[in-house]
Design an enzyme around this catalytic site. Structure first.
Site, PDB file in Angstrom:
ATOM      1  N   PRO A 116       0.786  -1.253  -0.007  1.00  0.00           N
ATOM      2  CA  PRO A 116      -0.166   0.020  -0.080  1.00  0.00           C
ATOM      3  C   PRO A 116       0.960   1.209  -0.022  1.00  0.00           C
ATOM      4  O   PRO A 116       0.270   2.258   0.030  1.00  0.00           O
ATOM      5  CB  PRO A 116      -0.761  -0.024   1.128  1.00  0.00           C
ATOM      6  CG  PRO A 116       0.307  -0.993   2.174  1.00  0.00           C
ATOM      7  CD  PRO A 116       0.981  -1.784   1.320  1.00  0.00           C
ATOM      8  N   GLY A 117       2.225   1.174  -0.013  1.00  0.00           N
ATOM      9  CA  GLY A 117       3.042   2.225  -0.305  1.00  0.00           C
ATOM     10  C   GLY A 117       4.017   2.900   0.776  1.00  0.00           C
ATOM     11  O   GLY A 117       4.437   3.761   0.890  1.00  0.00           O
ATOM     12  N   ASP A 182      10.095  -5.476  -2.026  1.00  0.00           N
ATOM     13  CA  ASP A 182       9.342  -6.317  -0.721  1.00  0.00           C
ATOM     14  C   ASP A 182       8.464  -7.196  -1.040  1.00  0.00           C
ATOM     15  O   ASP A 182       7.131  -6.777  -1.285  1.00  0.00           O
ATOM     16  CB  ASP A 182       9.049  -5.045   0.054  1.00  0.00           C
ATOM     17  CG  ASP A 182       8.579  -5.336   1.387  1.00  0.00           C
ATOM     18  OD1 ASP A 182       9.218  -5.804   2.095  1.00  0.00           O
ATOM     19  OD2 ASP A 182       7.378  -5.159   1.926  1.00  0.00           O
ATOM     20  N   CYS A 235       9.049 -10.009   5.217  1.00  0.00           N
ATOM     21  CA  CYS A 235       8.953  -9.981   6.869  1.00  0.00           C
ATOM     22  C   CYS A 235       8.456 -11.241   7.207  1.00  0.00           C
ATOM     23  O   CYS A 235       7.378 -11.332   7.935  1.00  0.00           O
ATOM     24  CB  CYS A 235       7.792  -8.674   7.151  1.00  0.00           C
ATOM     25  SG  CYS A 235       6.272  -8.986   6.265  1.00  0.00           S
TER      26      CYS A 235
END
Length: 412
Positions: A116-117, A182, A235
């Site tokens: 989402p940025g 990511d 993550c």
């Protein structure tokens, strides 16, 4: 405060093998995460933002100059400073990939799985709203959140595209100075903030995601210029999604891909592992870093930094198509000149940034963003004004963002 979490036996047995001080690791996963934020200097100078944060009990995040832990028990998302885009709520270790990428103002950057940025907006801030960021995501639904955050934080230098990440390397070979991947992952590192992750944990999901990640990292590497840098992050703790993916790339491009050391201050981390379940990885994956929650009271993260040293791969040529933007008003330059006379600081800004008119909305962007061509562009630049009956109307919020450009580096 701790929560009762039931960890699957398979989860415990697999990570007990590789995570030091494993009992501490398990215990901290039961403790909710301390909220953290990043201030957004694209919207205002740092001193002005701090004046707005006086009600918060802040503690600096040692590895991020603009990051802070928040000790107050508040709903930060409801605060006016958040709505105004002066802060972005972001987990402390999530700030590291953008810092390690080290983007420069005039570079071309790809955020391959951007929504989402969090990292796109961080990269834009580190670039001082200059150069070019191509923020790509396969999900149109997630792109809505990305665009919303770009608008809220006043990002000007970004083009949003909607491609499967696996095709970017073919569409834009050897194009980007730096790339952040990511990657979509099993999210094990986020258990403290999202306990449902452990409830839905399955080893089969890890294996499926590993295949996806290999396709994405291969595409990212193809899109990287010679001597460019690719930062790969997740993550999660799973070696199949971390060292295994990096190992795949190093073996696929043994003369092109170098896994470089990562050196960080004020944070404890561990080297990448070189074997897992009878698989042996190249020694170079020791240069990757693993960040465990109990070492720094954070989420968990994995980061690799890869350099592309030559350009002898057989890649398809760039197949972007030229686009045509129709401006619905002929004397747009005259109107902009009038506006610059009204607001004197706009004159230099309009000389150094590009303006595009689409559907009666004026967008301001870097020249690099305007020149970028692709078929599936969803959004570019920042919507700063409207054309209504042959006049330009600009909001106070947009004026503040544009005025702040003059404080945000040497660009104006």
């Amino acid at each position: 405060m701790t929560r009762g979490l039931n960890f699957p036996k398979e989860f415990l047995s697999r990570y007990q093998k590789i995570i030091p001080e494993f009992d501490k690791f398990v215990e901290i996963l039961k403790v909710p995460l301390i909220p953290s934020l990043r201030i957004n200097t694209l919207k205002a100078p740092k001193e002005k933002i701090f004046a707005e944060l006086s009600s918060l009990d802040l503690e600096p995040i040692p590895w991020c100059n603009d990051g802070y832990y928040v000790k107050n028990q508040l709903n930060l998302g409801s605060l006016e400073i958040h709505k105004q885009g002066l802060i972005y709520l972001q987990e402390a270790t999530s700030m590291l990939p953008s810092i390690i990428l080290d983007p420069k103002p005039q570079e071309k950057i790809l955020d391959l799985a951007a929504a989402p940025g969090s990292k796109t907006t961080h990269i834009a801030m580190l670039m001082r709203n200059q150069g070019l960021i191509v923020a790509n995501d396969i999900s149109k639904l997630r792109l809505k959140a990305l665009i919303s955050n770009l608008k809220r934080l006043g990002v000007i230098n970004t083009v949003v595209t909607n491609y499967p990440g696996q095709v970017i390397g073919t569409l834009l070979p050897n194009y980007f100075d730096k790339i952040l991947l990511d990657a979509p992952c099993s999210l094990e590192g986020t258990i403290r903030n999202s306990p449902e992750v452990i409830k839905n944990w399955k080893e089969s999901k890890i294996k499926r995601l590993s295949n996806l990640q290999c396709g994405l990292i291969n595409s990212a590497f193809k899109a990287l210029k010679p001597n460019g840098i690719l930062v790969y992050s997740t993550c999660t703790f799973a070696p199949e999604e971390n060292e295994s993916v990096v190992s795949y790339l190093l073996k696929k491009y043994p003369y092109n891909a170098i896994c470089e050391p990562i050196v960080l201050s004020h944070i404890k981390y561990h080297s990448g592992i070189t074997s897992w379940n009878s698989k042996i990885y190249p020694d170079a994956v020791k240069n990757c870093i693993r960040i465990y929650p109990h070492d720094n009271n954070t989420e968990g993260f994995f980061i690799a930094k890869i350099k592309k040293v030559t350009n002898d791969m057989d890649l398809l040529s760039h197949i972007n198509k030229k686009r045509t933007v129709k401006t619905s008003i002929k004397n747009i330059n005259n109107l902009l000149s009038e506006l610059a006379n009204k607001y004197d600081f706009l004159s230099k800004i309009l000389q150094q940034y590009a303006v595009e008119c689409k559907n009666q909305i004026l967008y301001i962007m870097t020249n690099e963003a305007k020149e970028f061509e692709a078929l599936k562009i969803i959004y570019r630049g920042f919507p700063w004004a409207k054309l209504v009956r042959n006049k330009i109307f600009i909001t106070d919020n947009s004026l503040a963002i544009l005025r702040n450009l003059s404080f945000n580096g040497e660009n104006v």
